[in-house]
Design a protein around this motif. Structure first.
Motif, PDB file in Angstrom:
ATOM      1  N   LEU A 157       5.082 -11.083  -2.023  1.00  0.00           N
ATOM      2  CA  LEU A 157       5.403 -10.811  -0.610  1.00  0.00           C
ATOM      3  C   LEU A 157       4.425  -9.771  -0.088  1.00  0.00           C
ATOM      4  CD1 LEU A 157       9.257 -10.036  -0.489  1.00  0.00           C
ATOM      5  CD2 LEU A 157       8.166 -12.060   0.468  1.00  0.00           C
ATOM      6  N   PHE A 180       4.320  -6.811   2.998  1.00  0.00           N
ATOM      7  CA  PHE A 180       5.171  -6.171   3.999  1.00  0.00           C
ATOM      8  C   PHE A 180       4.354  -5.202   4.830  1.00  0.00           C
ATOM      9  CE2 PHE A 180       5.790  -3.951  -0.077  1.00  0.00           C
ATOM     10  CZ  PHE A 180       5.352  -2.675   0.245  1.00  0.00           C
ATOM     11  N   THR A 232       4.987  -2.182   8.041  1.00  0.00           N
ATOM     12  CA  THR A 232       5.802  -1.556   9.072  1.00  0.00           C
ATOM     13  C   THR A 232       4.858  -0.947  10.096  1.00  0.00           C
ATOM     14  OG1 THR A 232       5.897   0.692   8.204  1.00  0.00           O
ATOM     15  CG2 THR A 232       7.481  -0.871   7.304  1.00  0.00           C
ATOM     16  N   LEU A 288       9.140  -4.115  11.396  1.00  0.00           N
ATOM     17  CA  LEU A 288       8.941  -4.332   9.970  1.00  0.00           C
ATOM     18  C   LEU A 288       8.829  -5.829   9.751  1.00  0.00           C
ATOM     19  CD1 LEU A 288       9.254  -3.556   6.884  1.00  0.00           C
ATOM     20  CD2 LEU A 288      11.720  -3.537   7.279  1.00  0.00           C
ATOM     21  N   SER A 289       7.894  -6.241   8.899  1.00  0.00           N
ATOM     22  CA  SER A 289       7.817  -7.681   8.650  1.00  0.00           C
ATOM     23  C   SER A 289       7.522  -7.958   7.182  1.00  0.00           C
ATOM     24  CB  SER A 289       6.738  -8.317   9.532  1.00  0.00           C
ATOM     25  OG  SER A 289       5.478  -7.770   9.194  1.00  0.00           O
ATOM     26  N   PHE A 290       8.019  -9.099   6.730  1.00  0.00           N
ATOM     27  CA  PHE A 290       7.796  -9.552   5.359  1.00  0.00           C
ATOM     28  C   PHE A 290       7.171 -10.929   5.422  1.00  0.00           C
ATOM     29  CE2 PHE A 290      11.460  -6.753   5.184  1.00  0.00           C
ATOM     30  CZ  PHE A 290      11.193  -5.949   4.091  1.00  0.00           C
ATOM     31  N   PRO A 317       5.949 -14.219   2.825  1.00  0.00           N
ATOM     32  CA  PRO A 317       5.811 -14.744   1.463  1.00  0.00           C
ATOM     33  C   PRO A 317       4.354 -15.076   1.169  1.00  0.00           C
ATOM     34  CG  PRO A 317       6.701 -16.427   2.921  1.00  0.00           C
ATOM     35  CD  PRO A 317       6.607 -15.173   3.739  1.00  0.00           C
ATOM     36  N   ASP A 365      12.077 -20.848  -6.163  1.00  0.00           N
ATOM     37  CA  ASP A 365      11.087 -19.782  -6.115  1.00  0.00           C
ATOM     38  C   ASP A 365       9.827 -20.305  -5.422  1.00  0.00           C
ATOM     39  OD1 ASP A 365      10.246 -17.042  -7.169  1.00  0.00           O
ATOM     40  OD2 ASP A 365       8.616 -18.338  -7.826  1.00  0.00           O
ATOM     41  N   PHE A 366       9.531 -19.732  -4.256  1.00  0.00           N
ATOM     42  CA  PHE A 366       8.451 -20.323  -3.447  1.00  0.00           C
ATOM     43  C   PHE A 366       7.088 -20.180  -4.105  1.00  0.00           C
ATOM     44  CE2 PHE A 366       9.436 -16.119  -1.691  1.00  0.00           C
ATOM     45  CZ  PHE A 366       8.225 -15.480  -1.787  1.00  0.00           C
ATOM     46  N   THR A 399      10.182  -8.360 -13.333  1.00  0.00           N
ATOM     47  CA  THR A 399      10.591  -7.222 -12.521  1.00  0.00           C
ATOM     48  C   THR A 399       9.662  -7.201 -11.319  1.00  0.00           C
ATOM     49  OG1 THR A 399      11.434  -5.871 -14.322  1.00  0.00           O
ATOM     50  CG2 THR A 399      10.616  -4.687 -12.427  1.00  0.00           C
ATOM     51  N   THR A 400      10.176  -6.766 -10.197  1.00  0.00           N
ATOM     52  CA  THR A 400       9.289  -6.627  -9.049  1.00  0.00           C
ATOM     53  C   THR A 400       9.200  -5.153  -8.668  1.00  0.00           C
ATOM     54  OG1 THR A 400      11.135  -6.942  -7.549  1.00  0.00           O
ATOM     55  CG2 THR A 400       9.823  -8.882  -8.069  1.00  0.00           C
ATOM     56  N   ASP A 419       7.230  -2.487  -5.490  1.00  0.00           N
ATOM     57  CA  ASP A 419       6.439  -2.410  -4.265  1.00  0.00           C
ATOM     58  C   ASP A 419       5.164  -1.635  -4.529  1.00  0.00           C
ATOM     59  OD1 ASP A 419       8.452  -3.715  -3.035  1.00  0.00           O
ATOM     60  OD2 ASP A 419       9.007  -2.114  -1.654  1.00  0.00           O
ATOM     61  N   VAL A 423       2.194   0.056  -2.439  1.00  0.00           N
ATOM     62  CA  VAL A 423       1.755   0.403  -1.089  1.00  0.00           C
ATOM     63  C   VAL A 423       0.248   0.542  -1.103  1.00  0.00           C
ATOM     64  CG1 VAL A 423       1.937   2.137   0.741  1.00  0.00           C
ATOM     65  CG2 VAL A 423       3.940   1.540  -0.614  1.00  0.00           C
ATOM     66  N   ILE A 458       3.345   1.703   7.111  1.00  0.00           N
ATOM     67  CA  ILE A 458       2.783   1.405   5.807  1.00  0.00           C
ATOM     68  C   ILE A 458       2.670  -0.100   5.632  1.00  0.00           C
ATOM     69  CG2 ILE A 458       3.739   3.483   4.732  1.00  0.00           C
ATOM     70  CD1 ILE A 458       5.784   1.691   3.355  1.00  0.00           C
ATOM     71  N   LYS A 487       4.761  -6.783  -2.499  1.00  0.00           N
ATOM     72  CA  LYS A 487       5.763  -6.791  -3.559  1.00  0.00           C
ATOM     73  C   LYS A 487       5.149  -7.574  -4.714  1.00  0.00           C
ATOM     74  CE  LYS A 487      10.568  -8.049  -4.290  1.00  0.00           C
ATOM     75  NZ  LYS A 487      11.867  -7.869  -3.667  1.00  0.00           N
TER      76      LYS A 487
END
Ligand SMILES: Cc1cc2nc3c(=O)[nH]c(=O)nc-3n(C[C@H](O)[C@H](O)[C@H](O)COP(=O)(O)OP(=O)(O)OC[C@H]3O[C@@H](n4cnc5c(N)ncnc54)[C@H](O)[C@@H]3O)c2cc1C
Ligand code: SF4
Ligand code: FES
Lengths: 368, 279
Positions: free
Chosen positions: A88, A90, A92, A97-99, A101, A136-137, A272-273, A275, A277, A289, A293
């Protein structure tokens, strides 16, 4: 559709595919057969691998057998579910805020030489990533265009035990092409329209009943060559009956909790995922920011795997070994109606301590 | 339907401090279509994310019949601390709803016994509010009982709401210990002690439990001693969670995925595993 081709004419398959696909298959690297993007010349033709508990050796023999080696060190899973992948993005900003895929953008993959054990592992992977509550995309972006060129085993490795779980050595799952090596030629069978198209470009001769009989004999011979087996009919009950057996503690004494087994296991899927930055994403305002992900492979042998705030559900090594073992041989059957072990023997070969799950399972049977 | 692996954006509508370390957050999902289709049940949870920090599983503390979607969050580690720093108007990511919630159908014509310990009251509040909003629909055999234990009187969440529920529930509050300086007229002692003395009809009782695992185990023992049927005991389990939907493997409890097979289980589904250390 079926055909037989001369062994050296397999090169035409690669020529046909490589324009449109990224071909993933076996190749020798650092004296080990691993999977990688390959061309025809990379195939480890004529090699033999000697695998035993905690040991792997590759030898070159001058025999005419092309596919006399067995299973590669790594499995195909890392190409479908990469060990480290951005899923993903992301961002802000003042506007919100946007996500988004992220999906696989490269050429479609073609798995060359996928053996029955790995093909069965793929069946489990599809259950986890495509047939669960949510598709799961990321996985789907690779899987939906995946081409499978499967290979029937003619010579099991010393750690192979697929025959006792019915996950091999003959490929039973779907495929685009299936190759069986006979003494003087390759028998190619198609399992899809794409496979039909591929067969048509090969310089081929037609197949008669003798070839099909030969195929049967080769596979029967292979069935008789296995050195390892597992008491599959006792599963999952044998594990549940022994869940508090003190032997887990005894195994744990030998276990280094290195996690090699979960890395090489073709069915282990845990992740595990986190973030990440971007450096240029941090501005003076914390509200602006951007980042990604990232999903990484995780292992139930890692200490933090079952940690929660204020505790850890599997702190002891014994508990972590037991969890892995039980997931493979018991839980998976209940979760997916499929064994979590496909008998490839990789965890035996690549365990630095040579822990052999077929022997450990026998250890529990002995008490019966 | 959009993928539940991609967070939707929610704005914090209001925040209410519940105790020294816990607050309730009302969320408004910004996308109108998603907001309209966002249907959840008591006992389910969402994965809430503060971008750049991480994501955590948090139960709904509101009922589907409430106006606002709320979550009640206790500060534990990184993400919950980051959440506690947010203000009204700030945006977070939401994925969900996930999991199997409380079986509301088990409320009909029964004598519900709701037992919560610590932050376990959050998912219970969702059911409590559901009962309040639809009280007549369930034809209770007797007034439902709520037993709620907290560490000290200061840690009791939703304290100012409880008087409003008096008419609907028999409410028993207990604390592990109370400062003598404080005004406290509830019980002192563990939830199990309250259960021990409780007068219930085991044949009609359905129990719903959420709290620390050890508390749930000892509570279940008491309930079984009282003759409550194993099939009529429900509990909400907790494990590390990363995906919320059966992909990451973190939440396994024996063969169960807590995230999708649970978090609410009928006792008989997990009974054989509960006593096993470090499963
Ligand atoms: C189904 C479910 C419902 C929950 N409902 C609530 C609720 O309504 N209110 C509330 O305050 N808390 C709830 N929790 C507990 C809450 O998820 C943890 O307190 C939180 O994950 C701690 O994260 P952290 O980053 O602050 O802590 P850290 O210790 O920094 O944790 C780091 C990471 O580990 C994982 N993790 C740590 N502790 C837990 C835990 N207890 N459960 C699951 N994952 C964990 C998370 O992925 C977390 O991001 C619930 C847990 C589950 C499993
Ligand atoms: S486990 Fe079976 S299918 Fe896999 S490499 Fe060995 S013989 Fe072939
Ligand atoms: S939380 Fe990922 S599988 Fe349950």
């Amino acid at each position: 559709m079926r055909a037989k081709i001369k062994k050296e004419d397999l090169v035409y398959l690669f020529l046909e595919l490589k324009g449109t696909h990224k071909i993933i298959g076996p190749k020798v690297s650092n004296n080990v057969i691993v999977l990688s993007e390959i061309d025809f010349e990379d195939l480890p033709l004529g090699y033999r691998d000697l695998q035993s508990q905690g040991s792997y050796k590759l030898i070159k023999s001058d025999e005419s057998t092309m596919f006399g080696y067995s299973v590669s060190a790594d499995s195909f899973k890392r190409f479908l579910n990469p060990p480290n992948v951005e899923i993903l993005s992301f961002k802000t900003s003042k506007r919100g805020l946007s996500f988004k895929p992220l999906t696989y953008q490269g050429k479609p993959l073609a798995f060359f030489g996928i053996r029955s054990c790995d093909r069965e592992a793929l069946r489990l992977y599809d259950k986890v990533f495509l047939e669960g509550l949510e598709r799961d995309f990321y996985y789907n972006s690779i899987r939906q265009n995946l081409i499978l060129i499967a290979l029937n085993c003619i010579n099991p490795g010393d750690n192979c035990f697929c025959a006792s779980i019915s996950t091999g050595p003959e490929v039973k799952g779907s495929f685009d092409l299936l190759i069986t090596e006979l003494d003087d030629c390759l028998l190619i069978e198609s399992g899809s329209s794409f496979g039909d198209r591929l067969i048509k470009v090969l310089p081929q001769e037609s197949v008669n009943e003798t070839h099909m009989t030969k195929k049967k004999l080769v596979l029967e011979k292979c069935m008789g060559m296995f050195k390892k087996k597992i008491s599959f009919n006792k599963l999952p009950d044998l594990i549940y009956k022994n869940i508090e057996n003190p032997r887990w503690q005894e195994i744990a004494k030998r276990d280094l909790e290195c996690g090699n087994c979960t890395q090489v296991c073709p069915t282990c899927f845990c992740s595990t995922t986190y973030d990440s930055v971007m450096l240029n994403g941090i501005s003076k305002k914390i509200t602006e920011i951007s980042g990604r992900k990232i999903r990484v492979w995780d292992s139930c042998f890692s200490r933090n795997f079952a940690r929660v705030h204020g505790g850890n559900f599997r702190l002891s090594r014994k508990a972590r070994y037991r969890h892995w073992f039980a997931h493979k041989l018991a839980y998976s059957l209940e979760q997916f109606s499929l064994p979590g072990c496909v008998g490839c023997g990789r965890c035996i070969t690549w365990c630095p301590m040579g822990i052999d799950l077929t022997q450990e399972l026998e250890g529990f049977s002995d008490g019966e | 339907m959009a993928s539940k692996l991609i967070p939707v954006v929610a704005e914090i509508k209001w925040i209410k401090k519940e105790s020294r370390d816990t607050a309730t957050y009302a969320l408004k999902i910004l996308d109108k279509d998603v907001n309209r289709d966002f249907k959840y049940e008591p006992g389910q949870f969402s994965m809430l994310s503060v971008v750049g920090i991480g994501e955590v599983p948090i139960s709904f503390s509101s009922a589907p019949t409430d106006r606002d979607i709320t979550h009640t969050i206790r500060i534990a580690g990184d993400v919950t601390t980051a959440l506690s720093k947010l203000k009204v108007g700030d945006l977070i990511g939401v994925r969900g709803p996930f999991g199997r919630g409380w079986p509301l159908s088990e409320l009909y014509d029964r004598e519900p016994l709701i037992i919560a310990g610590g932050i376990g009251i959050a998912p219970m509040r969702s059911m409590i509010r559901e009962i309040v909003n639809n009280y007549d629909k369930y034809f209770f055999r007797r007034t439902p009982v709520v037993v709620y234990g907290a560490r000290t009187p200061k840690d009791i969440l939703f304290r100012n709401e409880f008087p409003r529920y008096r008419g609907f529930f028999e409410l028993i509050l207990t604390v592990d210990s109370a400062d003598p300086e404080e005004y406290w007229k509830g019980e002192i002692g563990f939830v199990t002690n309250v259960i021990k003395r409780l007068n219930i009809n085991p044949l009609h009782t359905t129990a719903f439990i959420c709290g620390p695992e050890i508390m749930m185990q000892s509570t279940i023992k008491e309930l079984l001693l009282k003759g409550v049927a194993r099939e009529k005991i429900f509990l909400s389990m907790e494990r590390n969670m990363n995906c919320g939907i059966g992909l990451c493997g973190h939440c396994l409890f024996g063969p169960k995925f807590i995230c999708k097979d649970g978090p609410v289980f009928r006792y008989i589904e997990v009974e054989e595993f509960l006593g096993i250390k470090e499963l």
